[in-house]
Design an enzyme around this catalytic site. Sequence first.
Site, mmCIF file in Angstrom:
data_model
loop_
_atom_site.group_PDB
_atom_site.id
_atom_site.type_symbol
_atom_site.label_atom_id
_atom_site.label_comp_id
_atom_site.label_asym_id
_atom_site.label_seq_id
_atom_site.Cartn_x
_atom_site.Cartn_y
_atom_site.Cartn_z
ATOM 1 N N HIS A 10 8.862 -9.844 9.287
ATOM 2 C CA HIS A 10 9.051 -8.798 10.030
ATOM 3 C C HIS A 10 9.318 -9.452 11.384
ATOM 4 O O HIS A 10 10.574 -9.152 11.634
ATOM 5 C CB HIS A 10 7.799 -7.737 10.322
ATOM 6 C CG HIS A 10 7.421 -7.407 9.068
ATOM 7 N ND1 HIS A 10 7.900 -6.551 7.846
ATOM 8 C CD2 HIS A 10 6.030 -6.989 8.345
ATOM 9 C CE1 HIS A 10 6.925 -6.500 7.076
ATOM 10 N NE2 HIS A 10 5.942 -6.245 6.799
ATOM 11 N N CYS A 42 3.232 -3.318 3.459
ATOM 12 C CA CYS A 42 2.623 -2.762 3.424
ATOM 13 C C CYS A 42 2.601 -1.772 2.322
ATOM 14 O O CYS A 42 2.146 -0.550 1.623
ATOM 15 C CB CYS A 42 2.912 -2.138 4.385
ATOM 16 S SG CYS A 42 5.197 -1.569 4.637
#
Length: 452
Positions: A10, A42
């Site tokens: 990320h 996630c």
Amino acid sequence: MKVAVIGCTHAGTAAIVNTAQLYPDAQITVYERNDNISFLSCGIALYVGGVVKDPQGLFYSSPEQLAALGVQTKMRHEVTNVDTARRTLKARNLTTGEEFEDTYDKLIMTTGSWPIVPKLEGIELEGILLSKNYNHSNTIIEQAQKVKRITVVGAGYIGVELVEAFQMNGKEVTLIDGEERILSKYLDEEFTAPIQQSLEEHGIRLALGEKVAAFAGENGKVTKVITSKGEHETDLVILCIGFRPNTELLKGQVDMLPNGAIMVNDYMQTSLPDVYAAGDSCAIHYNPTGKHAYIPLATNAVRMGTLVARNLVSNTIPYMGTQGTSGIKIYEDNIAGTGLTEDAAKAEGMDAESVMLIDNYRPEFMPTFEQVQVKVVFERATRRILGAQIMSKMDLTQSINTVSVCIQNKMTVDQLAFIDFFFQPHYNKPWNFLNTAGLQALPKTVKEPVHV
């Protein structure tokens, strides 16, 4: 300007893309030990549960996209040493074994985190898996298809999402955690109790307040989880105990928290001026307490990675800190939280108070309406909002983003009562439920002025 980036999930992807766009003449090299980049971890439970059919949708960039920006992407390369005094790094090509040295003007550390693996008897047995990256998710899916009983260790977000996914796939599921409640870091008991009831109603066995002591197996494969309170037979174990920052490369070279999380200033600089860090490898400024904290979230990571690029040459945009805002959907319940729970505030030694509201989110004259449960935590003396939680069968989770902004701006629970929200019977009541929570927290008496 020669920029080296270590790690590309990320924070790394955000830092690289923005650096390439802002500084077209920069020579950017990224080192990534995996064979993929920018995986949305996630989404693992959604992939495991079959909600996400095509895993490629869980990637939001690729080496090819970075190459199109002029970035040299060295996949399957592991950085083995960083010498910040000499501005050099050593790397190994994991495919060929070749080792080489590189130099940099600016170093961006986005090495992320890695699951905590306890040193317990039997941990090496086959069938004990981690849940962090794309390869992990594929292994979980492959092995879960062959077994009947699955045990998840760790009742945080990932663990709870996984047991739901396994149960929906027809597995016999056990969830083990050393705490007495699930999701105890994110929610107070008024919220975790109904979620636990929901999990049990769906046939999930909860083994709470149990610490894993060892694993046992037959023929090299795990068959049993041994805890402080008993034994649980199983065919597969998923460890979701938590994460540690990957920061060994800079140990002793930059300031860190005791757990190894790199400390950065408002401009994402470490204690060394040309070494920047972002994402799960970092400690961040936690606004509810005003302290540095380790809160590994993808939302923090992408913001920090973007700010690294913006501040790489000069200090332009400071980091605003975080409230640790997060959300989860478990069966029919939509849940979100921001800031401190009441338990966490008291653990911090803060004199905290709370208000709980249970109401219908829109007028009862409408054809349908759902109940909403909201809790707001605030500091007793200053009335400053410290945190909030929400749960409903209706998706009202975006309201927690509103409270996050309130915490960011140090607003009081009294101000929450009178914030201007729109009213439309399709969506809410004349007093929005956040207003109502604030109204409920107002002092019950008003002191009259003293006339001399």
